[in-house]
Structures are given as structure tokens and as C-alpha cells.
Design an enzyme around this catalytic site. Structure first.
Site, PDB file in Angstrom:
ATOM      1  N   CYS A 238      68.616 -34.910 -27.248  1.00  0.00           N
ATOM      2  CA  CYS A 238      67.317 -35.134 -27.879  1.00  0.00           C
ATOM      3  C   CYS A 238      67.398 -36.176 -28.998  1.00  0.00           C
ATOM      4  O   CYS A 238      67.600 -37.352 -28.727  1.00  0.00           O
ATOM      5  CB  CYS A 238      66.701 -33.815 -28.333  1.00  0.00           C
ATOM      6  SG  CYS A 238      64.909 -34.001 -28.578  1.00  0.00           S
TER       7      CYS A 238
ATOM      8  N   HIS B 224      66.697 -30.504 -23.630  1.00  0.00           N
ATOM      9  CA  HIS B 224      67.545 -29.573 -24.393  1.00  0.00           C
ATOM     10  C   HIS B 224      68.343 -28.661 -23.462  1.00  0.00           C
ATOM     11  O   HIS B 224      68.034 -27.475 -23.325  1.00  0.00           O
ATOM     12  CB  HIS B 224      66.690 -28.727 -25.346  1.00  0.00           C
ATOM     13  CG  HIS B 224      66.246 -29.468 -26.568  1.00  0.00           C
ATOM     14  ND1 HIS B 224      67.054 -29.636 -27.671  1.00  0.00           N
ATOM     15  CD2 HIS B 224      65.093 -30.117 -26.848  1.00  0.00           C
ATOM     16  CE1 HIS B 224      66.414 -30.336 -28.593  1.00  0.00           C
ATOM     17  NE2 HIS B 224      65.212 -30.647 -28.116  1.00  0.00           N
TER      18      HIS B 224
ATOM     19  N   GLU C 188      71.039 -27.236 -23.924  1.00  0.00           N
ATOM     20  CA  GLU C 188      71.723 -26.140 -24.638  1.00  0.00           C
ATOM     21  C   GLU C 188      70.903 -24.851 -24.640  1.00  0.00           C
ATOM     22  O   GLU C 188      71.457 -23.762 -24.749  1.00  0.00           O
ATOM     23  CB  GLU C 188      72.052 -26.567 -26.081  1.00  0.00           C
ATOM     24  CG  GLU C 188      70.899 -26.492 -27.090  1.00  0.00           C
ATOM     25  CD  GLU C 188      69.908 -27.644 -26.979  1.00  0.00           C
ATOM     26  OE1 GLU C 188      70.052 -28.499 -26.075  1.00  0.00           O
ATOM     27  OE2 GLU C 188      68.970 -27.705 -27.808  1.00  0.00           O
TER      28      GLU C 188
END
Ligand code: MN
Length: 229
Positions: free
Chosen positions: A96, A206, A208
Site C-alpha cells: 500500500c 493489503h 497481510e
């Protein structure tokens, strides 16, 4: 276990958990104490994380009204860190804001505000950050890219992938040595890599946030494999 330097940000948990589950040890950096030169000498890889906007003067623009600054000192610190990491050919995964830092560090520019500057664009900033794993839009992956190679086992169609999306900025002109390897159907750049490096990948979404279900675990595992060599 490779020591992965993690740029400090407000929501660290999912980054740390993604690194751990891929077999790495997260080292959350203290911008005041951990000098980039020392970080690069000690760490096996660098993870650039999400956050607010990069100061636009760093890529030669005046700020758009939507500009929201990151934590003081973070821009300069992360730009120096990623430059040094790439000079040392340390693996870099940039997420990001991180992919934007990577791009600006290599002389690239950013779209400062997608909704007002690219009115035809899809929704890239889903409100309701309490639903971080909500899929927002498709991305098209480029054949032959590291990104597609890593993702191919997890996708039924290796050229297409659904991602979450919480950004109002994106890459405009790619920095030196960076190649666009994924775009949204509206043309917004969603991932870049530097094919001349051992592992240098940046994504605008994202991954994660999916550590529980593993949709993007392959990205962290590929990163860790490069950091382990
Ligand atoms: Mn997006």
C-alpha cells in the site's frame, strides 16, 4: 529464521502475523533509534507497510487538498531505507503506502487522489476499515511476473485475482527499474516489481489482512524464501 525489518505503522498486527506465519521474525523499526544503514546490515529483508500520504514535494508536486501527512520523519526514513535495501539487494516487499514509497524512492510519481483525479476509476478506498478482508475489485496480473509466479497455485485463473483496497493514491509514473505487473480494470496500477533484483515486489492492496485464510500467503512465503537464501 530470517529477521524482517518492518516499517512502523499504526496497524502492525497483521503484518507481524503474516511474517511469522511465513517463517520470519518481525523486527518493528524504531525510526529514532534504528538507522537505515544499520537495519540493512542486520535484517534479511525489508517490509514496507501501509499508512498516510507521502509528502508530494518529494516527487515534485504541490499537495492536493486531500493530502494527509504520515508520521513526522517517516517519509525520509523509509525512502532511505528502501534505497539502501535495494543497493544491498535485500528482498523488499512493499504494501500500500509501501509501494508508493518504493516508487517515489526510485524517482516515480503518484496520483494524489484517485476519486477526484481519475473520476472513471473503480472504488479503491472502501470505507469501514473494520472489514479489512472484504474484496473490493479485480486485478489483472502480468504473465511472466514474479507476482503471477507466486500467486499461480492459489488462483483458478492465474491472470486474475480479487483484492481488498484501501488507497486513495496510486502510482502515476513508475520509478526507475520498476515494471507494472498488475492493474485494476480501470487502469490503476496495483503492483510493480524490479525484475533486476532478487525480490522487489510492491502491491497496492493489503495481503497481510488475509493471514488467517492465506489467500496471499504465497507472497510472504516467496519473500521469506528470498530472505533465507
Ligand atoms: Mn485498489
Amino acid at each position: 529464521m530470517p529477521l524482517i525489518a518492518v516499517a512502523r505503522c499504526r496497524k502492525l498486527h497483521d503484518y507481524e502475523e503474516s511474517v511469522r506465519r511465513a517463517g520470519g521474525e518481525p523486527w518493528v523499526l524504531d525510526l529514532a533509534a534504528d538507522r537505515p544503514a544499520d537495519v540493512v546490515a542486520r535484517a534479511a529483508g525489508v517490509l514496507l507497510t501501509g499508512g498516510a500520504d507521502i509528502e508530494p514535494s518529494l516527487y515534485g508536486e504541490a499537495p492536493h487538498p486531500s493530502f494527509s501527512a504520515a508520521e513526522p520523519g517517516r517519509d525520509a526514513y523509509e525512502i532511505e531505507l528502501v534505497r539502501r535495501a535495494l543497493e544491498a539487494d535485500l528482498p523488499v516487499l512493499a504494501i500500500c503506502r509501501g509501494v508508493q514509497v518504493l516508487n517515489v524512492a526510485r524517482g516515480g510519481t503518484l496520483i494524489q487522489d484517485i476519486p477526484s483525479q481519475v473520476p472513471s476509476a473503480l472504488t479503491h478506498k472502501r470505507e469501514g476499515a473494520d472489514e479489512p478482508v472484504t474484496l473490493a475489485h479485480e486485478v489483472w496480473l502480468d504473465k511472466g511476473s514474479l507476482l503471477m509466479k507466486l500467486m499461480s497455485d492459489s488462483l483458478s485463473d492465474p491472470e486474475s485475482c480479487q483484492v481488498n483496497s484501501r488507497h486513495h493514491q496510486a502510482i502515476k509514473a513508475t520509478g526507475e527499474g520498476l515494471v507494472t505487473v498488475a492493474t485494476a480494470p480501470d487502469g490503476i496500477i496495483e503492483a510493480v516489481e524490479d525484475p533486476a533484483r532478487r525480490f522487489c515486489l510492491g502491491v497496492q492492496w493489503h495481503p497481510e489482512n488475509f493471514y488467517r485464510t492465506g489467500e496471499f500467503r504465497a507472497l510472504f512465503e516467496g519473500f521469506m524464501k528470498a530472505a533465507t537464501r
